[in-house]
Design a protein around this motif. Structure first.
Motif, PDB file in Angstrom:
ATOM      1  N   CYS A  19      24.409   3.828 -17.436  1.00 53.55           N
ATOM      2  CA  CYS A  19      23.230   3.070 -17.001  1.00 53.55           C
ATOM      3  C   CYS A  19      22.378   3.908 -16.044  1.00 53.55           C
ATOM      4  N   THR A  20      23.038   4.652 -15.142  1.00 55.26           N
ATOM      5  CA  THR A  20      22.318   5.495 -14.173  1.00 55.26           C
ATOM      6  C   THR A  20      21.562   6.607 -14.912  1.00 55.26           C
ATOM      7  N   ALA A  21      22.361   7.194 -15.878  1.00 59.45           N
ATOM      8  CA  ALA A  21      21.730   8.281 -16.665  1.00 59.45           C
ATOM      9  C   ALA A  21      20.504   7.768 -17.409  1.00 59.45           C
ATOM     10  N   ALA A  22      20.651   6.570 -17.977  1.00 64.64           N
ATOM     11  CA  ALA A  22      19.511   5.997 -18.730  1.00 64.64           C
ATOM     12  C   ALA A  22      18.332   5.769 -17.799  1.00 64.64           C
ATOM     13  N   THR A  23      18.650   5.339 -16.590  1.00 63.68           N
ATOM     14  CA  THR A  23      17.582   5.087 -15.609  1.00 63.68           C
ATOM     15  C   THR A  23      16.833   6.391 -15.313  1.00 63.68           C
ATOM     16  N   VAL A  24      17.663   7.512 -15.165  1.00 64.71           N
ATOM     17  CA  VAL A  24      17.045   8.828 -14.852  1.00 64.71           C
ATOM     18  C   VAL A  24      16.128   9.264 -16.000  1.00 64.71           C
ATOM     19  N   VAL A  25      16.673   9.104 -17.235  1.00 67.78           N
ATOM     20  CA  VAL A  25      15.887   9.502 -18.409  1.00 67.78           C
ATOM     21  C   VAL A  25      14.581   8.699 -18.475  1.00 67.78           C
ATOM     22  N   LEU A  26      14.729   7.404 -18.217  1.00 67.42           N
ATOM     23  CA  LEU A  26      13.547   6.529 -18.248  1.00 67.42           C
ATOM     24  C   LEU A  26      12.525   6.963 -17.198  1.00 67.42           C
ATOM     25  N   ALA A  27      13.147   7.293 -16.014  1.00 66.32           N
ATOM     26  CA  ALA A  27      12.270   7.698 -14.899  1.00 66.32           C
ATOM     27  C   ALA A  27      11.511   8.971 -15.263  1.00 66.32           C
ATOM     28  N   ILE A  28      12.261   9.933 -15.891  1.00 63.94           N
ATOM     29  CA  ILE A  28      11.623  11.203 -16.287  1.00 63.94           C
ATOM     30  C   ILE A  28      10.519  10.925 -17.313  1.00 63.94           C
ATOM     31  N   ALA A  29      10.950  10.064 -18.322  1.00 67.84           N
ATOM     32  CA  ALA A  29       9.971   9.731 -19.372  1.00 67.84           C
ATOM     33  C   ALA A  29       8.722   9.118 -18.757  1.00 67.84           C
ATOM     34  N   HIS A  30       8.962   8.255 -17.756  1.00 67.46           N
ATOM     35  CA  HIS A  30       7.849   7.604 -17.086  1.00 67.46           C
ATOM     36  C   HIS A  30       6.962   8.640 -16.383  1.00 67.46           C
ATOM     37  N   SER A  31       7.705   9.568 -15.639  1.00 65.08           N
ATOM     38  CA  SER A  31       6.921  10.561 -14.892  1.00 65.08           C
ATOM     39  C   SER A  31       6.175  11.495 -15.850  1.00 65.08           C
ATOM     40  N   VAL A  32       6.820  11.820 -17.009  1.00 64.83           N
ATOM     41  CA  VAL A  32       6.137  12.684 -17.985  1.00 64.83           C
ATOM     42  C   VAL A  32       4.864  12.015 -18.471  1.00 64.83           C
ATOM     43  N   SER A  33       4.993  10.742 -18.831  1.00 66.90           N
ATOM     44  CA  SER A  33       3.793  10.063 -19.321  1.00 66.90           C
ATOM     45  C   SER A  33       2.736   9.971 -18.231  1.00 66.90           C
ATOM     46  N   ALA A  34       3.235   9.891 -16.935  1.00 67.87           N
ATOM     47  CA  ALA A  34       2.275   9.861 -15.823  1.00 67.87           C
ATOM     48  C   ALA A  34       1.566  11.192 -15.718  1.00 67.87           C
ATOM     49  N   VAL A  35       2.374  12.321 -15.878  1.00 73.43           N
ATOM     50  CA  VAL A  35       1.801  13.662 -15.788  1.00 73.43           C
ATOM     51  C   VAL A  35       0.792  13.875 -16.899  1.00 73.43           C
ATOM     52  N   LYS A  36       1.145  13.331 -18.046  1.00 69.22           N
ATOM     53  CA  LYS A  36       0.254  13.510 -19.195  1.00 69.22           C
ATOM     54  C   LYS A  36      -1.152  13.050 -18.887  1.00 69.22           C
ATOM     55  N   THR A  37      -1.276  11.988 -18.165  1.00 63.36           N
ATOM     56  CA  THR A  37      -2.602  11.436 -17.890  1.00 63.36           C
ATOM     57  C   THR A  37      -3.204  12.019 -16.600  1.00 63.36           C
ATOM     58  N   GLN A  38      -2.390  12.748 -15.838  1.00 64.80           N
ATOM     59  CA  GLN A  38      -2.859  13.284 -14.555  1.00 64.80           C
ATOM     60  C   GLN A  38      -3.860  14.424 -14.754  1.00 64.80           C
ATOM     61  N   VAL A  39      -4.906  14.430 -13.973  1.00 67.53           N
ATOM     62  CA  VAL A  39      -5.906  15.511 -14.091  1.00 67.53           C
ATOM     63  C   VAL A  39      -5.428  16.697 -13.268  1.00 67.53           C
ATOM     64  N   ILE A  40      -5.424  17.870 -13.898  1.00 66.06           N
ATOM     65  CA  ILE A  40      -4.974  19.090 -13.199  1.00 66.06           C
ATOM     66  C   ILE A  40      -6.137  19.643 -12.393  1.00 66.06           C
ATOM     67  N   ARG A  41      -5.904  19.758 -11.088  1.00 62.70           N
ATOM     68  CA  ARG A  41      -6.965  20.260 -10.205  1.00 62.70           C
ATOM     69  C   ARG A  41      -7.308  21.728 -10.526  1.00 62.70           C
ATOM     70  N   GLY A  42      -8.576  22.022 -10.456  1.00 65.44           N
ATOM     71  CA  GLY A  42      -9.022  23.417 -10.669  1.00 65.44           C
ATOM     72  C   GLY A  42      -9.157  23.787 -12.139  1.00 65.44           C
ATOM     73  N   VAL A  43      -9.099  22.790 -13.037  1.00 67.68           N
ATOM     74  CA  VAL A  43      -9.209  23.057 -14.479  1.00 67.68           C
ATOM     75  C   VAL A  43     -10.341  22.190 -15.033  1.00 67.68           C
ATOM     76  N   SER A  44     -11.159  22.773 -15.910  1.00 71.12           N
ATOM     77  CA  SER A  44     -12.279  22.017 -16.472  1.00 71.12           C
ATOM     78  C   SER A  44     -11.763  20.907 -17.380  1.00 71.12           C
ATOM     79  N   VAL A  45     -12.612  19.931 -17.605  1.00 67.31           N
ATOM     80  CA  VAL A  45     -12.229  18.806 -18.479  1.00 67.31           C
ATOM     81  C   VAL A  45     -11.823  19.354 -19.852  1.00 67.31           C
TER      82      VAL A  45
END
Ligand code: MAN
Length: 506
Positions: A9-35
């Protein structure tokens, strides 16, 4: 099991958390890079991202812009100053986007020239207000000015091109005229050369002017010779008569003498007569000469009216039968020599006849004319075939000069001619005569020799301007000058808002 389940269950939580953070990163705008370049910073499914310049190096996407340089090309730190070679993109909304060396990010200096929006100082060490609006306005103003210069410059250039074309037409016309004149001058020279030959020949056959004592004496002598000739002819006739009678007597003697009568005198006379009759009496030349002497009309030998017809010159040769000319000429020369030797006649002026002098003068003039026209023709040809740039535009600038003061001197450039340096007091120094046009540069060479150095020379760098203007002068090396100028001749068609070239008539 519970533990396992919990562990799972803990491992699944970590994976979910990573998946969540990845999807968050996906939408995050990278500073110093053009659109447009944001897509280059998409991690893979595992949340990893490869350096842009080295796809073998994979790092978790969270290490992008973590202020630690992981990629050799600095691509993982576009928004921080961690990498030496990184580039920070400023959006500069309302103005032109800029790329700043990432080492200048958050360095406490507002780099407005590149980042007018102040986004390079995002850490807040210094407050950089957004200046994009005013800078965009300034830029627009500048661009409008450049555009105005381009339009006016292009219009001025179009006029120069028209002028150059008409100048060239004029030169071609002049060239055709010069060629015609040259042809005529060459014919004139040829004729003059012929005329000298004729005049020399003619003068050798002519003597003095009417009234010339020499001529008068010659006329008298000719009359004397005529009288002598007549007397001689009479004398010859008498002798011939007497000879005929003598021959007749001897002939009779030969036919009628008595050979039996031993008279030595008669015998010898008959013998001598026979021998004489066998040898030719007179040569044919003599016969011919005498026949001419007898035939020649003495009245034709010297015509006074002919002299009246030709008041300047007397051509006595034409009055003398051809067979007598050499004889008369020699006699004349003997007479002249005699008179000169006895001081009765001034030595004959050996200078050439006026007709020869005039003809020779004509040769000299014709030669000068040919030379002058040949030089003109060569200069014209060089001018016509010279390189005056696209559309022959620089041809129109011949005679135009621009000048400017710099240091102790006034510098001047005269198009297609020379560059000079004029001190406040004193004589000007030529910095070069026009040699060639290459690209956007004019070269002037072979100026006044530099003391202990080369001949002065000038390189002129040109750019488009609405009028001719000498912008600056420098002497990068001793006696090598650099002029910067603007001129409509260098203008290109202005670009319209829709990026098309404006029409020629603008
Ligand atoms: C003059 C000027 C200068 C040049 C020196 C060289 O003073 O023409 O530009 O450098 O001569 O002696």
């Amino acid at each position: 099991m519970f533990f396992r389940a919990r562990q799972w269950c803990t491992a699944a939580t970590v994976v979910l958390a990573i998946a969540h953070s990845v999807s968050a990163v996906k939408t995050q705008v990278i500073r110093g890079v053009s659109v447009a370049d944001q897509k280059l910073y998409m991690p893979d499914e595992s949340g990893y991202w490869a350096c842009l310049g080295n796809k073998d190096i994979l790092i978790p996407i969270s290490r992008v812009n973590d202020d630690y340089c992981d990629c050799p090309d600095g691509s993982d730190e576009p928004g921080t100053s961690a990498c030496a070679d990184g580039k920070f993109y400023c959006q500069n909304k309302g103005h032109v986007p800029g790329l700043l060396a990432s080492s200048q990010v958050n360095d406490g200096i507002c780099d407005y020239e590149i980042c007018c929006d102040g986004s390079d100082e995002w850490a807040g060490f210094v407050k950089c207000e957004n200046k994009c609006r005013e800078m965009a306005a300034e830029r627009q103003k500048r661009e409008a000015e450049i555009n105005r210069i381009q339009i006016e410059g292009w219009n001025a250039r179009s006029k120069l091109v028209t002028k150059a074309a008409s100048l060239k037409t004029g030169l071609l016309k002049e060239q055709a005229q010069i060629q015609t004149q040259l042809k005529l001058a060459k014919t004139r020279l040829q004729n003059a050369e012929e005329a000298v030959k004729l005049a020399e020949l003619d003068s050798s056959m002519r003597v003095g002017k009417k009234g010339d004592p020499y001529l008068e004496r010659l006329k008298e002598r000719i009359v004397e010779y005529q009288l002598a000739k007549n007397a001689m002819l009479e004398h010859i006739a008498i002798i011939e008569d007497r000879l005929a009678i003598s021959e007749e007597i001897l002939k009779n003697l030969k036919e009628e003498y008595n050979p039996n009568y031993n008279d030595e005198g008669v015998k010898n006379a008959v013998k001598a007569y026979s021998a004489l009759m066998e040898s030719p009496l007179i040569d044919s030349g003599y016969e011919e000469l005498v026949s001419h002497l007898s035939d020649a009309s003495d009245g034709e030998l010297f015509k006074e009216e002919a002299i009246e017809d030709d008041p300047d010159l007397v051509d006595y040769n034409s009055y003398i039968p051809i067979q007598w000319r050499v004889w008369i000429h020699n006699k004349k020369q003997e007479l002249v020599d005699f008179l000169v030797n006895h001081g009765l006649l001034a030595a004959r002026n050996t200078s050439e006849a006026p007709t020869v002098t005039t003809a020779k003068r004509e040769i000299a003039e014709a030669k000068d004319q040919v030379t002058e026209l040949e030089i003109k023709a060569e200069n014209l040809n060089n001018d016509i075939s010279g390189n005056f740039g696209d559309d022959d535009v620089f041809r129109a600038l011949s005679g135009d000069c621009i000048s400017s003061e710099s240091g102790d001197y006034t510098y001047e450039l005269c198009f297609n001619s020379k560059t000079v340096q004029k001190p406040k007091n004193g004589i000007q120094t030529v910095l070069g005569t026009f040699d060639r046009l290459e690209g956007n540069k004019l070269y002037f060479t072979q100026g006044l020799k530099c003391w202990n150095g080369p001949h002065r020379s000038t390189t002129v760098e040109m750019r488009c301007g609405e009028k001719n203007k000498l912008l600056s002068v420098s002497e990068p090396a001793m006696c090598e000058y650099m002029f910067k100028i603007m001129t409509p001749a260098m203008c290109t068609p202005p670009v319209t808002a829709d990026n098309g070239k404006i029409k020629d008539e603008l």
